[in-house]
Scaffold this motif. Sequence first.
Motif, PDB file in Angstrom:
ATOM      1  N   GLN A 216       0.829  -1.207   0.000  1.00 35.31           N
ATOM      2  CA  GLN A 216       0.000   0.000   0.000  1.00 35.31           C
ATOM      3  C   GLN A 216       0.863   1.257   0.000  1.00 35.31           C
ATOM      4  OE1 GLN A 216      -2.783   0.183   3.206  1.00 35.31           O
ATOM      5  NE2 GLN A 216      -3.852   1.984   2.434  1.00 35.31           N
ATOM      6  N   GLY A 217       0.538   2.181  -0.913  1.00 37.61           N
ATOM      7  CA  GLY A 217       1.252   3.451  -0.971  1.00 37.61           C
ATOM      8  C   GLY A 217       2.491   3.440  -1.841  1.00 37.61           C
ATOM      9  N   LEU A 218       2.906   2.274  -2.345  1.00 31.74           N
ATOM     10  CA  LEU A 218       4.087   2.180  -3.208  1.00 31.74           C
ATOM     11  C   LEU A 218       3.672   2.473  -4.640  1.00 31.74           C
ATOM     12  CD1 LEU A 218       7.089   1.422  -3.509  1.00 31.74           C
ATOM     13  CD2 LEU A 218       6.394  -0.967  -3.702  1.00 31.74           C
ATOM     14  N   GLN A 219       4.333   3.455  -5.263  1.00 32.17           N
ATOM     15  CA  GLN A 219       3.930   3.859  -6.599  1.00 32.17           C
ATOM     16  C   GLN A 219       5.123   4.251  -7.460  1.00 32.17           C
ATOM     17  OE1 GLN A 219       1.602   7.480  -6.453  1.00 32.17           O
ATOM     18  NE2 GLN A 219       2.798   8.291  -4.749  1.00 32.17           N
ATOM     19  N   ALA A 220       4.916   4.160  -8.777  1.00 29.12           N
ATOM     20  CA  ALA A 220       5.957   4.571  -9.718  1.00 29.12           C
ATOM     21  C   ALA A 220       5.883   6.078  -9.927  1.00 29.12           C
ATOM     22  CB  ALA A 220       5.773   3.846 -11.045  1.00 29.12           C
ATOM     23  N   LEU A 221       7.039   6.724 -10.071  1.00 28.78           N
ATOM     24  CA  LEU A 221       7.060   8.157 -10.331  1.00 28.78           C
ATOM     25  C   LEU A 221       6.824   8.400 -11.824  1.00 28.78           C
ATOM     26  CD1 LEU A 221      10.097   9.299  -8.141  1.00 28.78           C
ATOM     27  CD2 LEU A 221       7.666   9.503  -7.640  1.00 28.78           C
ATOM     28  N   PRO A 222       5.995   9.373 -12.182  1.00 28.88           N
ATOM     29  CA  PRO A 222       5.638   9.599 -13.591  1.00 28.88           C
ATOM     30  C   PRO A 222       6.618  10.498 -14.329  1.00 28.88           C
ATOM     31  CG  PRO A 222       4.370  11.064 -12.212  1.00 28.88           C
ATOM     32  CD  PRO A 222       5.245  10.257 -11.270  1.00 28.88           C
ATOM     33  N   ASP A 223       7.918  10.288 -14.154  1.00 29.66           N
ATOM     34  CA  ASP A 223       8.898  11.183 -14.773  1.00 29.66           C
ATOM     35  C   ASP A 223       9.822  10.481 -15.766  1.00 29.66           C
ATOM     36  OD1 ASP A 223      10.458   9.660 -13.103  1.00 29.66           O
ATOM     37  OD2 ASP A 223      10.993  11.289 -11.741  1.00 29.66           O
ATOM     38  N   GLY A 224       9.563   9.216 -16.049  1.00 25.21           N
ATOM     39  CA  GLY A 224      10.390   8.502 -17.006  1.00 25.21           C
ATOM     40  C   GLY A 224      11.685   7.960 -16.452  1.00 25.21           C
ATOM     41  N   SER A 225      11.900   8.126 -15.155  1.00 28.00           N
ATOM     42  CA  SER A 225      13.155   7.652 -14.541  1.00 28.00           C
ATOM     43  C   SER A 225      13.109   6.167 -14.228  1.00 28.00           C
ATOM     44  CB  SER A 225      13.436   8.425 -13.248  1.00 28.00           C
ATOM     45  OG  SER A 225      12.433   8.151 -12.274  1.00 28.00           O
ATOM     46  N   GLY A 226      11.894   5.605 -14.139  1.00 24.24           N
ATOM     47  CA  GLY A 226      11.753   4.210 -13.731  1.00 24.24           C
ATOM     48  C   GLY A 226      11.769   4.026 -12.233  1.00 24.24           C
ATOM     49  N   ALA A 227      11.744   5.123 -11.484  1.00 25.69           N
ATOM     50  CA  ALA A 227      11.810   5.051 -10.020  1.00 25.69           C
ATOM     51  C   ALA A 227      10.454   4.731  -9.420  1.00 25.69           C
ATOM     52  CB  ALA A 227      12.311   6.382  -9.456  1.00 25.69           C
ATOM     53  N   VAL A 228      10.489   4.018  -8.296  1.00 23.63           N
ATOM     54  CA  VAL A 228       9.283   3.812  -7.498  1.00 23.63           C
ATOM     55  C   VAL A 228       9.564   4.368  -6.112  1.00 23.63           C
ATOM     56  CG1 VAL A 228       8.546   1.779  -8.795  1.00 23.63           C
ATOM     57  CG2 VAL A 228       9.959   1.491  -6.753  1.00 23.63           C
ATOM     58  N   ILE A 229       8.495   4.827  -5.441  1.00 29.60           N
ATOM     59  CA  ILE A 229       8.674   5.519  -4.161  1.00 29.60           C
ATOM     60  C   ILE A 229       7.646   5.045  -3.151  1.00 29.60           C
ATOM     61  CG2 ILE A 229       7.222   7.434  -4.959  1.00 29.60           C
ATOM     62  CD1 ILE A 229       8.954   9.301  -3.245  1.00 29.60           C
ATOM     63  N   LEU A 230       8.085   4.969  -1.901  1.00 28.87           N
ATOM     64  CA  LEU A 230       7.213   4.597  -0.796  1.00 28.87           C
ATOM     65  C   LEU A 230       7.391   5.634   0.304  1.00 28.87           C
ATOM     66  CD1 LEU A 230       5.290   2.539   0.554  1.00 28.87           C
ATOM     67  CD2 LEU A 230       7.325   1.326   1.374  1.00 28.87           C
ATOM     68  N   ASN A 231       6.301   6.270   0.697  1.00 28.78           N
ATOM     69  CA  ASN A 231       6.342   7.296   1.742  1.00 28.78           C
ATOM     70  C   ASN A 231       5.693   6.772   3.013  1.00 28.78           C
ATOM     71  OD1 ASN A 231       7.412   9.446   0.041  1.00 28.78           O
ATOM     72  ND2 ASN A 231       5.402   9.471  -0.929  1.00 28.78           N
ATOM     73  N   GLY A 232       6.203   7.190   4.156  1.00 28.99           N
ATOM     74  CA  GLY A 232       5.609   6.804   5.434  1.00 28.99           C
ATOM     75  C   GLY A 232       6.588   6.989   6.562  1.00 28.99           C
ATOM     76  N   THR A 233       6.237   6.533   7.737  1.00 30.20           N
ATOM     77  CA  THR A 233       7.182   6.567   8.855  1.00 30.20           C
ATOM     78  C   THR A 233       8.229   5.479   8.644  1.00 30.20           C
ATOM     79  OG1 THR A 233       5.901   5.005  10.182  1.00 30.20           O
ATOM     80  CG2 THR A 233       5.377   7.357  10.424  1.00 30.20           C
ATOM     81  N   GLY A 234       9.353   5.668   9.287  1.00 30.83           N
ATOM     82  CA  GLY A 234      10.413   4.673   9.158  1.00 30.83           C
ATOM     83  C   GLY A 234       9.970   3.292   9.564  1.00 30.83           C
ATOM     84  N   SER A 235       9.201   3.199  10.643  1.00 34.10           N
ATOM     85  CA  SER A 235       8.754   1.897  11.129  1.00 34.10           C
ATOM     86  C   SER A 235       7.801   1.231  10.139  1.00 34.10           C
ATOM     87  CB  SER A 235       8.093   2.039  12.500  1.00 34.10           C
ATOM     88  OG  SER A 235       7.013   2.970  12.435  1.00 34.10           O
ATOM     89  N   ALA A 236       6.905   2.036   9.522  1.00 34.55           N
ATOM     90  CA  ALA A 236       5.968   1.484   8.545  1.00 34.55           C
ATOM     91  C   ALA A 236       6.697   0.982   7.308  1.00 34.55           C
ATOM     92  CB  ALA A 236       4.935   2.537   8.162  1.00 34.55           C
ATOM     93  N   ILE A 237       7.693   1.737   6.860  1.00 38.12           N
ATOM     94  CA  ILE A 237       8.454   1.329   5.684  1.00 38.12           C
ATOM     95  C   ILE A 237       9.281   0.081   5.993  1.00 38.12           C
ATOM     96  CG2 ILE A 237      10.363   1.992   4.175  1.00 38.12           C
ATOM     97  CD1 ILE A 237       9.222   4.802   4.135  1.00 38.12           C
ATOM     98  N   SER A 238       9.862   0.026   7.180  1.00 38.31           N
ATOM     99  CA  SER A 238      10.611  -1.181   7.573  1.00 38.31           C
ATOM    100  C   SER A 238       9.715  -2.411   7.527  1.00 38.31           C
ATOM    101  CB  SER A 238      11.195  -1.010   8.982  1.00 38.31           C
ATOM    102  OG  SER A 238      12.221  -0.047   8.994  1.00 38.31           O
TER     103      SER A 238
END
Length: 210
Positions: free
Chosen positions: A147-169
Amino acid sequence: MRRLTLSLFALTAALTATLTAAPALAEPVFCTARINDRDVVMAYDPAEARQDDSFTRRQALAARVGRHDCPSYVVLRSLTPELTDEERQPFCLRHDKASDSVIGYDLGARDSLGQCRAASRSVCRRVNQTTAAANALTGAAARRSVQGLQALPDGSGAVILNGTGSAISGALASLGGAAAAVAASPVLLTGAAVSVVAVGGTLYACREED
């Protein structure tokens, strides 16, 4: 013997014409960048700078009149040598006005000088360069399994996940394997807001400085 002599003459003439027609390599231009309160000397190809869209007229003028005259893309390359220019698209240079120094790179749009357009206290750091870990996040984004993990729409091929450190861990640990190993990174073991970026086979964590 006369036929051999003519052949050698023709070959020599052809090589001479080829070498004469080949473009001369541009002499590198040396420049200075202020990074973390230190002057760092770099070099770049001036022809490449003229072709680079991010090297704006304003930046070219600043390079001529300023003491720190390296193009922004050259500085960003030095900070992220593991990435291509396309993969660097999500990042901008974080500049400290008080010290007139680049203090790292962050996520966000760039201004005409390659600096982060929006003010931020966040700095990105590479936390893992294991392709398997980055691929795990990229695959999870495609499957929408985190949940919350998404690809960036800039052509870089990057994906990003935002949240607290504990949630991302927790999210990384749920993917297992190399991604789970990253979950224990000290930069994530905090309650602060963190952005984790997977691009170019590398993982970055971006969070506010302590």
